[in-house]
Design a protein around this motif. Structure first.
Motif, mmCIF file in Angstrom:
data_model
loop_
_atom_site.group_PDB
_atom_site.id
_atom_site.type_symbol
_atom_site.label_atom_id
_atom_site.label_comp_id
_atom_site.label_asym_id
_atom_site.label_seq_id
_atom_site.Cartn_x
_atom_site.Cartn_y
_atom_site.Cartn_z
ATOM 1 N N MET A 2 -1.900 9.006 -4.775
ATOM 2 C CA MET A 2 -1.131 9.034 -3.887
ATOM 3 C C MET A 2 -0.145 8.709 -3.198
ATOM 4 O O MET A 2 1.034 8.001 -4.545
ATOM 5 C CB MET A 2 -2.557 7.753 -2.840
ATOM 6 N N SER A 3 0.371 7.574 -1.860
ATOM 7 C CA SER A 3 1.702 7.732 -2.714
ATOM 8 C C SER A 3 1.811 6.347 -1.137
ATOM 9 O O SER A 3 1.030 6.201 -0.563
ATOM 10 C CB SER A 3 2.931 8.253 -1.916
ATOM 11 N N SER A 4 2.645 4.941 -2.030
ATOM 12 C CA SER A 4 2.903 3.781 -0.905
ATOM 13 C C SER A 4 3.602 3.888 -0.721
ATOM 14 O O SER A 4 5.471 3.746 -1.265
ATOM 15 C CB SER A 4 2.655 2.701 -1.397
ATOM 16 N N PRO A 5 4.401 3.779 0.750
ATOM 17 C CA PRO A 5 5.620 3.488 1.239
ATOM 18 C C PRO A 5 6.689 2.167 1.019
ATOM 19 O O PRO A 5 5.899 1.120 0.649
ATOM 20 C CB PRO A 5 6.104 3.000 3.346
ATOM 21 N N SER A 6 7.908 1.840 0.498
ATOM 22 C CA SER A 6 8.411 1.168 0.242
ATOM 23 C C SER A 6 9.732 0.571 1.532
ATOM 24 O O SER A 6 10.448 2.168 2.205
ATOM 25 C CB SER A 6 8.821 0.350 -1.073
ATOM 26 N N ALA A 7 10.487 0.037 1.475
ATOM 27 C CA ALA A 7 11.865 -0.661 1.574
ATOM 28 C C ALA A 7 12.864 0.324 1.872
ATOM 29 O O ALA A 7 13.109 0.560 1.047
ATOM 30 C CB ALA A 7 12.042 -1.956 2.445
ATOM 31 N N TRP A 15 10.351 5.208 1.883
ATOM 32 C CA TRP A 15 10.663 5.210 0.456
ATOM 33 C C TRP A 15 8.910 5.680 -0.500
ATOM 34 O O TRP A 15 8.447 4.429 0.167
ATOM 35 C CB TRP A 15 11.479 4.698 -0.402
ATOM 36 N N PHE A 16 9.198 6.391 -0.854
ATOM 37 C CA PHE A 16 7.180 6.544 -1.409
ATOM 38 C C PHE A 16 7.177 6.484 -3.028
ATOM 39 O O PHE A 16 8.133 7.458 -2.809
ATOM 40 C CB PHE A 16 6.913 7.721 -0.934
ATOM 41 N N LYS A 17 6.586 5.452 -3.211
ATOM 42 C CA LYS A 17 6.130 5.776 -4.936
ATOM 43 C C LYS A 17 4.869 6.173 -5.166
ATOM 44 O O LYS A 17 3.760 6.202 -4.062
ATOM 45 C CB LYS A 17 6.736 3.906 -5.401
ATOM 46 N N VAL A 29 9.473 7.680 -10.138
ATOM 47 C CA VAL A 29 10.577 8.314 -9.070
ATOM 48 C C VAL A 29 9.743 7.379 -7.696
ATOM 49 O O VAL A 29 8.876 7.339 -7.322
ATOM 50 C CB VAL A 29 10.812 9.027 -9.244
ATOM 51 N N GLU A 30 10.621 6.556 -6.726
ATOM 52 C CA GLU A 30 10.431 7.027 -5.440
ATOM 53 C C GLU A 30 10.957 8.085 -4.353
ATOM 54 O O GLU A 30 11.978 8.501 -5.142
ATOM 55 C CB GLU A 30 10.526 5.477 -4.504
ATOM 56 N N VAL A 31 10.558 8.754 -3.453
ATOM 57 C CA VAL A 31 10.621 10.064 -2.685
ATOM 58 C C VAL A 31 10.881 9.040 -1.375
ATOM 59 O O VAL A 31 10.475 8.988 -0.706
ATOM 60 C CB VAL A 31 10.475 10.900 -2.544
ATOM 61 N N ILE A 40 15.889 10.987 -3.923
ATOM 62 C CA ILE A 40 14.621 10.647 -5.186
ATOM 63 C C ILE A 40 15.798 9.567 -5.565
ATOM 64 O O ILE A 40 16.896 9.688 -5.846
ATOM 65 C CB ILE A 40 14.797 12.034 -5.963
ATOM 66 N N ARG A 41 14.865 8.402 -6.315
ATOM 67 C CA ARG A 41 15.315 7.493 -6.585
ATOM 68 C C ARG A 41 14.144 6.463 -8.480
ATOM 69 O O ARG A 41 13.504 7.020 -7.694
ATOM 70 C CB ARG A 41 15.702 6.022 -5.943
#
Length: 68
Positions: A2-7, A15-17, A29-31, A40-41
């Motif tokens: 699963m993913s959760s958004p970030s700023a 961004w989702f981690k 990684v976050e996308v 990607i970061r």
């Protein structure tokens, strides 16, 4: 997974981690996904460099990674 958004840096950039990544655990990684690209970061260095790939190559990569 699963993913959760970030700023993000863009107005509509979310961004989702991975849910497998924790705030006190190893780096992940976050996308950030748009219709045409995926950015990607490193979740521990969000101000650092980003990699941008096309949506089709990203889809191929994720499919491959899920099966290997």
């Amino acid at each position: 997974m699963m993913s959760s958004p970030s700023a993000g840096h863009g107005l509509d950039e979310k961004w989702f981690k991975s849910s497998y990544s924790t705030d006190d655990g190893p780096a992940c990684v976050e996308v950030a996904v748009t219709p045409d690209t995926v950015r990607i970061r490193d979740s521990k260095r969000t101000e650092g460099p980003h990699l941008t790939v096309g949506a089709a190559p990203w889809s191929t990569f994720v499919s491959y990674a899920a099966h290997h």
